[in-house]
Design an enzyme around this catalytic site. Structure first.
Site, PDB file in Angstrom:
ATOM      1  N   ASP A  80      64.005 -26.468 -50.854  1.00 49.99           N
ATOM      2  CA  ASP A  80      64.473 -27.147 -49.644  1.00 49.99           C
ATOM      3  C   ASP A  80      63.336 -27.326 -48.640  1.00 49.99           C
ATOM      4  O   ASP A  80      63.203 -28.384 -48.011  1.00 49.99           O
ATOM      5  CB  ASP A  80      65.605 -26.352 -48.991  1.00 49.99           C
ATOM      6  N   THR A  82      72.775 -30.492 -46.617  1.00 48.37           N
ATOM      7  CA  THR A  82      73.939 -30.751 -47.469  1.00 48.37           C
ATOM      8  C   THR A  82      75.208 -30.124 -46.898  1.00 48.37           C
ATOM      9  O   THR A  82      76.256 -30.770 -46.854  1.00 48.37           O
ATOM     10  CB  THR A  82      73.689 -30.214 -48.884  1.00 48.37           C
ATOM     11  N   THR A  83      75.108 -28.886 -46.452  1.00 51.18           N
ATOM     12  CA  THR A  83      76.286 -28.209 -45.904  1.00 51.18           C
ATOM     13  C   THR A  83      76.762 -28.902 -44.632  1.00 51.18           C
ATOM     14  O   THR A  83      77.961 -29.128 -44.435  1.00 51.18           O
ATOM     15  CB  THR A  83      75.967 -26.733 -45.611  1.00 51.18           C
ATOM     16  N   ASP A 125      73.277 -22.018 -50.288  1.00 52.23           N
ATOM     17  CA  ASP A 125      72.852 -23.410 -50.354  1.00 52.23           C
ATOM     18  C   ASP A 125      74.036 -24.280 -50.774  1.00 52.23           C
ATOM     19  O   ASP A 125      74.562 -24.141 -51.878  1.00 52.23           O
ATOM     20  CB  ASP A 125      71.699 -23.560 -51.348  1.00 52.23           C
TER      21      ASP A 125
END
Length: 547
Positions: A388, A96-97, A63
């Protein structure tokens, strides 16, 4: 500055100043370093990172938000890129990544343009035009979804979970997350603070369950209390149920045994009076946020009433939201109107430890998911995946829009941006084209992390998009397939926010042409071996990253 042979210091000589291309190169190198850290975690087949803190505690995760949050990053520009991940985590819960990788790609493309003589201001303008157009295109690609389309919500949650938790239980976990969000959804909003995640280490992942009610880490004070109570009437007491202490110091002089006996009887009578108020109200389960005398607990148990004490304030609020009960501060005011209700109260106890479940709470405004797994690491990883998944389902329920995943929407928008670039005159056109190339870095990275040939995969996707705008990468076969049909979907909010946050961070970095930094005491004597070399050979203090 030199005046008449004497140096004139405008800036404190103890401060480190980097100007022009050097400042820009250093900042871009720092941003690219952060993107490189998380790039290998992107996609269903992304790799994990092991983070070890100073105490030796281990976190294994892919994550992006967790990785960047738990790392001690000191470079100011690198911190800005971390903020991109944090903003995505708070606003959308996922992506996010992708956002960090996209930001790094934007800066890498900008660096190439600047080396060819394009001014940073031109790149910034081009990126802003491209970002506005990209957001518009993502919205045009979006497909309607909502709370009535449970199947699509499950697919969205499943897409988010893929690669983060055990593939075997992907569908089970997605179903639980959708049930939880739909249970608390009200008035077009879903406040996830009403979804309680409770850990139960030592169980099996497949036993992870959704509870339409509350689970608290408490059991009845008396071991002989019934393990199950059907249709319990629940009293929530927010005051001590024990002998009160006097405000001032006082002495009581007792001279005979009978006086001692009378004093104890009076104390017991006042305690039992508190219990009688509960009994008269019709409650058969009591949760007290303060202390509770053992005599009261035994007195209540003798009448088949569950009783526990020192329940956390948050749990008391969840109990009130789930059962409809009202916490009472004056026990004399307790009536049946203040009682909460549930379908079943159930204890899972081992001696004095365990959990209490309040199930089947009609109209519950707070619900629970009990996370189970063989080890603490498994449960922690499961918690991050569920967090998530809950957030992406919340996005879809609130916004009602999804787009194709698997790099499909990024590729379609990138192709459209390329066409849009040709309609823009001047050097901004090259920046807009670079923006499109940065978007293509998402499917390219997904392919690379899956062990596929990145160049072939991107070329196949481009070709397929001529006939199907939802074509994405099937990592199992390497083929370009319709992601909507395959059930690989992402919330529109995740994509739009990633574009906005990534482009804003990139333009902010590109606008910096001078960096003034006060020297730290421990940086006064930095040695060459402690310096990090950037792409153009200059040296800069290395990113300090540890957990």
């Amino acid at each position: 500055m030199d005046k008449g042979g004497q140096p004139v210091f405008i800036i404190d000589p103890n401060k480190e100043q980097t100007k022009g291309r050097d400042a820009l190169s250093m900042n871009i190198a720092a941003a690219k370093a952060v993107a490189t850290i998380v790039k290998s975690t992107l996609g269903p087949r992304g790799m994990d990172k092991m983070l070890v803190n100073p105490l030796g505690d281990i976190t294994i995760t892919n994550d992006g938000a967790t990785i960047l949050h738990d790392m001690d990053i000191e470079h100011p520009t690198a911190k800005m890129i971390v903020e991109v991940a944090q903003s995505l985590e708070s606003s959308a819960g996922d992506g996010t990544t992708s956002a960090v990788v996209f930001t790094g790609a934007l800066l890498e493309k900008a660096e190439n343009l600047i080396e060819k003589g394009v001014h940073p201001a031109v790149v910034v303008k081009g990126y802003r035009l491209a970002a506005e157009k990209a957001v518009e295109m993502f919205e045009n690609l979006a497909v309607s979804a909502g709370e009535e389309d449970r199947n699509l919500l499950v697919k969205t949650a499943s897409t988010s979970i893929t690669g983060k938790a055990s593939e075997k239980y992907n569908l089970l976990i997605a179903e639980l997350c959708v049930s939880a969000v739909l249970a608390i959804h009200e008035g077009g909003k879903a406040d996830l603070k009403h979804v309680i995640l409770t850990k139960d280490v030592g169980g099996r992942v497949e036993d992870t369950e959704f509870v339409e009610g509350v689970v608290i880490d408490k059991v009845a004070l008396d071991k002989s209390s019934p393990l199950k109570i059907v249709n319990p009437n629940i009293a929530l007491i927010d005051t001590p149920m024990e002998t009160g202490k006097t405000a001032n110091k006082a002495k009581l002089q007792i001279s005979t045994v009978s006086e001692i006996e009378n004093f104890v009887k009076q104390e017991d009578a006042s305690l039992f009076e508190m219990a009688d108020y509960i009994i008269r109200a019709g409650a058969n389960a009591v949760f007290c946020s303060k202390g509770m005398d053992d005599k009261i607990a035994a007195y209540l148990q003798s009448r088949g009433i569950y009783a526990t004490r020192r329940v956390k304030n948050d749990d008391m609020q969840h109990l009130a939201d789930a059962t409809g009960g009202r916490p009472v501060r004056n026990i004399k005011e307790l009536t049946d109107k203040e009682l909460g209700h549930a379908g079943l109260l159930e204890q899972d106890r081992d001696e004095d430890q365990g959990k209490t479940y309040l199930r089947d709470c009609r109209g519950a405004k707070s619900v629970s998911i009990v996370l189970r797994g063989g080890t603490e690491h498994v449960v922690d990883n499961l918690e991050r995946a569920i967090d998530d998944a809950l957030r992406v389902v919340k996005c879809v329920v609130e916004d009602g829009k999804v787009v194709a995943g698997g790099g499909a929407s990024e590729m379609e928008v990138a192709l459209s941006i390329r066409s849009y670039a040709s309609s823009i005159g001047g050097r901004e056109q090259t920046a807009i084209t670079a923006f499109a190339e940065a978007l293509e870095e998402i499917p390219r990275t997904i392919a690379r992390n899956a062990g596929l040939d990145a160049i072939d995969s991107v070329l196949n996707l481009r070709a397929k998009h001529a006939e199907n705008k939802n074509a994405g990468l099937n990592i199992q076969t390497g083929a370009a397939e319709d992601m909507l049909e395959k059930g690989v979907v992402d919330p529109l909010r995740v994509k739009v926010n990633a574009i906005k946050a990534g482009s804003e961070a990139a333009t902010m970095v590109l606008r910096v042409d001078s960096m003034l930094r006060a020297q730290r005491a421990d940086m006064q004597d930095v040695k060459p071996e402690h310096m990090a070399s950037t792409y153009d050979g200059m040296s800069a203090p290395a990113l300090n990253m540890h957990r």
